[in-house]
Each structure stands twice: as structure tokens, then as C-alpha cells.
Write a protein that holds these residues in place. Structure first.
Motif, PDB file in Angstrom:
ATOM      1  N   ARG A 123      36.834  11.653  33.698  1.00 15.69           N
ATOM      2  CA  ARG A 123      38.040  11.263  32.952  1.00 15.69           C
ATOM      3  C   ARG A 123      37.578  10.563  31.689  1.00 15.69           C
ATOM      4  O   ARG A 123      37.004   9.477  31.738  1.00 15.69           O
ATOM      5  CB  ARG A 123      38.918  10.348  33.787  1.00 15.69           C
ATOM      6  N   LEU A 124      37.809  11.193  30.558  1.00 20.55           N
ATOM      7  CA  LEU A 124      37.350  10.681  29.265  1.00 20.55           C
ATOM      8  C   LEU A 124      38.522  10.096  28.494  1.00 20.55           C
ATOM      9  O   LEU A 124      39.561  10.732  28.335  1.00 20.55           O
ATOM     10  CB  LEU A 124      36.704  11.804  28.441  1.00 20.55           C
ATOM     11  N   LEU A 125      38.334   8.892  28.014  1.00 18.14           N
ATOM     12  CA  LEU A 125      39.314   8.231  27.159  1.00 18.14           C
ATOM     13  C   LEU A 125      38.656   8.004  25.805  1.00 18.14           C
ATOM     14  O   LEU A 125      37.600   7.376  25.715  1.00 18.14           O
ATOM     15  CB  LEU A 125      39.754   6.894  27.758  1.00 18.14           C
ATOM     16  N   VAL A 126      39.272   8.537  24.745  1.00 21.90           N
ATOM     17  CA  VAL A 126      38.754   8.332  23.396  1.00 21.90           C
ATOM     18  C   VAL A 126      39.706   7.400  22.658  1.00 21.90           C
ATOM     19  O   VAL A 126      40.888   7.707  22.508  1.00 21.90           O
ATOM     20  CB  VAL A 126      38.610   9.666  22.633  1.00 21.90           C
ATOM     21  N   LEU A 127      39.158   6.269  22.224  1.00 18.26           N
ATOM     22  CA  LEU A 127      39.999   5.254  21.558  1.00 18.26           C
ATOM     23  C   LEU A 127      39.901   5.352  20.040  1.00 18.26           C
ATOM     24  O   LEU A 127      38.875   5.773  19.516  1.00 18.26           O
ATOM     25  CB  LEU A 127      39.575   3.856  22.014  1.00 18.26           C
ATOM     26  N   TYR A 185      34.151   8.229  34.913  1.00 12.31           N
ATOM     27  CA  TYR A 185      35.014   7.674  33.873  1.00 12.31           C
ATOM     28  C   TYR A 185      34.159   7.347  32.658  1.00 12.31           C
ATOM     29  O   TYR A 185      33.034   6.878  32.792  1.00 12.31           O
ATOM     30  CB  TYR A 185      35.714   6.395  34.359  1.00 12.31           C
ATOM     31  N   LEU A 186      34.750   7.620  31.490  1.00 13.43           N
ATOM     32  CA  LEU A 186      34.006   7.379  30.249  1.00 13.43           C
ATOM     33  C   LEU A 186      34.992   6.918  29.185  1.00 13.43           C
ATOM     34  O   LEU A 186      36.071   7.504  29.040  1.00 13.43           O
ATOM     35  CB  LEU A 186      33.352   8.693  29.822  1.00 13.43           C
ATOM     36  N   VAL A 187      34.609   5.902  28.446  1.00 15.59           N
ATOM     37  CA  VAL A 187      35.435   5.434  27.327  1.00 15.59           C
ATOM     38  C   VAL A 187      34.576   5.504  26.072  1.00 15.59           C
ATOM     39  O   VAL A 187      33.479   4.914  26.026  1.00 15.59           O
ATOM     40  CB  VAL A 187      35.940   3.993  27.549  1.00 15.59           C
ATOM     41  N   LYS A 188      35.068   6.198  25.065  1.00 17.35           N
ATOM     42  CA  LYS A 188      34.319   6.363  23.818  1.00 17.35           C
ATOM     43  C   LYS A 188      35.233   6.082  22.632  1.00 17.35           C
ATOM     44  O   LYS A 188      36.464   6.050  22.763  1.00 17.35           O
ATOM     45  CB  LYS A 188      33.781   7.796  23.704  1.00 17.35           C
ATOM     46  N   ARG A 189      34.607   5.878  21.480  1.00 12.82           N
ATOM     47  CA  ARG A 189      35.372   5.613  20.259  1.00 12.82           C
ATOM     48  C   ARG A 189      35.441   6.891  19.422  1.00 12.82           C
ATOM     49  O   ARG A 189      34.550   7.751  19.493  1.00 12.82           O
ATOM     50  CB  ARG A 189      34.713   4.506  19.456  1.00 12.82           C
ATOM     51  N   THR A 190      36.486   7.001  18.649  1.00  9.12           N
ATOM     52  CA  THR A 190      36.664   8.129  17.728  1.00  9.12           C
ATOM     53  C   THR A 190      35.423   8.297  16.863  1.00  9.12           C
ATOM     54  O   THR A 190      34.897   7.302  16.334  1.00  9.12           O
ATOM     55  CB  THR A 190      37.892   7.887  16.844  1.00  9.12           C
ATOM     56  N   GLY A 191      34.949   9.532  16.754  1.00  8.53           N
ATOM     57  CA  GLY A 191      33.792   9.817  15.925  1.00  8.53           C
ATOM     58  C   GLY A 191      32.464   9.798  16.661  1.00  8.53           C
ATOM     59  O   GLY A 191      31.456  10.299  16.140  1.00  8.53           O
ATOM     60  N   GLU A 192      32.450   9.252  17.859  1.00  5.08           N
ATOM     61  CA  GLU A 192      31.201   9.216  18.632  1.00  5.08           C
ATOM     62  C   GLU A 192      30.851  10.613  19.142  1.00  5.08           C
ATOM     63  O   GLU A 192      31.726  11.444  19.377  1.00  5.08           O
ATOM     64  CB  GLU A 192      31.334   8.278  19.842  1.00  5.08           C
TER      65      GLU A 192
END
Lengths: 113, 112
Positions: A109-113, A10-17
């Protein structure tokens, strides 16, 4: 047994990263693949590689790049993550013949916030 | 270009049979079938090569009709463990080229 591992479940990243997803296999397979899987769309091929430093675009390469510096390692790079790249990412390996099965990693599972 | 699977979803009671189809608009050289359980990676079931062959494993079998460019997966006397999403993986393309494409997927749910 074939073992295909992916760097994160699992990975959570921010827009633009910039995002790196890594896949490692221990079967000495030449062919490696990156797919994304979204509900209702099945598995879609992003990039594949048939040898070290060799890569080819799949069906949906936009926004992605890949790196294959060593035979056992295939990296997927999201240069500037966007929310529409939120998805399940699956890596697979395959022996050279197209008649060989593909072996999948557990997925990221990648979530981009 | 992506092979189309039908039905998209199916619900069965334990012990019932199901057929999942995979149809392509392009010539197929081989067909692989996979099952993916929720939250897990796809797992290989079987491979079918040209020649109209059929294969079977336990109560799951499959056929490949290269002329019709389609393959069918047969699940008989279904068990709860059969639940998951089934994908066909197809090797297709003109002579000298190679492309491996997965079908659209069929979600199967077996109820007790």
C-alpha cells in the motif's frame, strides 16, 4: 506452496521521489505481473514480463517502468512519484500457460504525499 | 475491454445464495475466479476452460459459456467466510495473442 513476497506492506513517499517496489517468487514461473488496485476500478495491469529482461506494457504503464534481471525478481519503479500513484500495488506470478492461475503477493500500500 | 462483473456489490444473510456474473465483449479462452478479503491478496478459487464446463468446490461452483463470452460464479448457502471481493480473471484475445485481464470486481458481504 507458491510463495510471492513483496518488499514492503506499507510505504509512504513524497511527490517526486523515485520509488522501487520489489517482488520475489520461488516457483520458477516465467510470467510475472504488476497490478494496481483502486476502489471501484478493480485490478489494472501496469506491466508484465514473460522472461528475464523481457517486458510488455499493460493497460496503464504511464509513469512506471519495470526491471527483470533475474527470473525470480520483478521490480516496479515509479520514476517520479505523484499523488495519483497512491494505490495498492499487487505482484503476481503465473506458469507459462494462460490456463494457469496467478499467484499474488500480499500487496504494497503506497501513499504519495 | 475489461470484463464487466455484475452485480457490483451484494449483501446476503448467512445461508442465502448468490450469483456473480462476468461478461466480456471479446472471446474468452479461459476464466479464473478469485476471492480477495479486505487487506489481503486475491486467492484463486477455480479455473474454467473452453467447452462450456462447470466446476464446483464445496458450495461454490461456476460455469463458463464461451459462446456468450461470460462466466457465472454460484455461491450456495453462503457462509460468513464468503465475504470479500470476487474477481474473474480472463484470458482473451485473437489467435496467437495473449492477454490476461481481470474483471471489475464484485463486493460480497455476508451477514450473520
Amino acid at each position: 506452496d507458491v510463495k510471492v513476497t513483496q518488499s514492503s506492506r506499507y510505504l509512504v513517499k513524497r511527490t517526486g521521489e523515485k520509488v522501487f517496489l520489489e517482488c520475489v517468487q520461488d516457483m520458477d514461473h516465467e510470467n510475472m505481473f504488476w497490478y494496481r488496485q483502486d476502489p471501484g476500478l478493480g485490478l489494472r495491469l501496469i506491466y508484465f514480463s514473460y522472461d528475464v529482461k523481457m517486458k510488455e506494457k499493460g493497460d496503464i504503464p504511464e509513469g512506471y517502468s519495470v526491471s527483470r534481471e533475474k527470473k525470480e525478481r520483478f521490480s516496479l519503479i515509479l520514476e517520479s512519484a505523484s499523488t495519483n500513484q497512491t494505490s495498492m500495488y499487487l505482484c503476481a506470478t503465473q506458469a507459462p500457460s494462460g490456463q494457469e492461475t496467478q499467484y499474488f503477493g500480499p500487496g504494497t500500500r503506497l501513499l504519495v504525499l | 475491454q475489461q470484463p464487466v462483473q455484475s452485480p457490483q456489490a451484494v449483501i446476503l444473510r448467512e445461508g442465502e445464495d448468490a450469483v456473480i456474473n462476468c461478461s466480456s465483449s471479446k472471446a474468452l479462452y479461459s476464466v479464473h475466479w478469485y476471492r480477495q478479503k479486505h487487506g489481503e491478496a486475491p486467492v484463486f478459487l477455480m479455473i474454467l476452460l473452453k467447452g462450456g464446463e462447470q466446476k464446483g468446490h464445496d458450495k461454490i461452483s461456476a460455469s463458463f459459456n464461451e459462446k456468450k463470452q461470460q462466466s457465472s460464479l454460484y455461491l450456495t448457502a453462503s457462509q460468513l467466510s464468503y465475504s470479500g471481493t470476487y474477481f474473474c480473471g480472463t484470458e482473451m484475445g485473437a489467435s496467437g495473442t495473449y492477454k490476461y485481464i481481470f474483471g471489475t470486481g464484485t463486493r460480497l458481504k455476508v451477514l450473520a
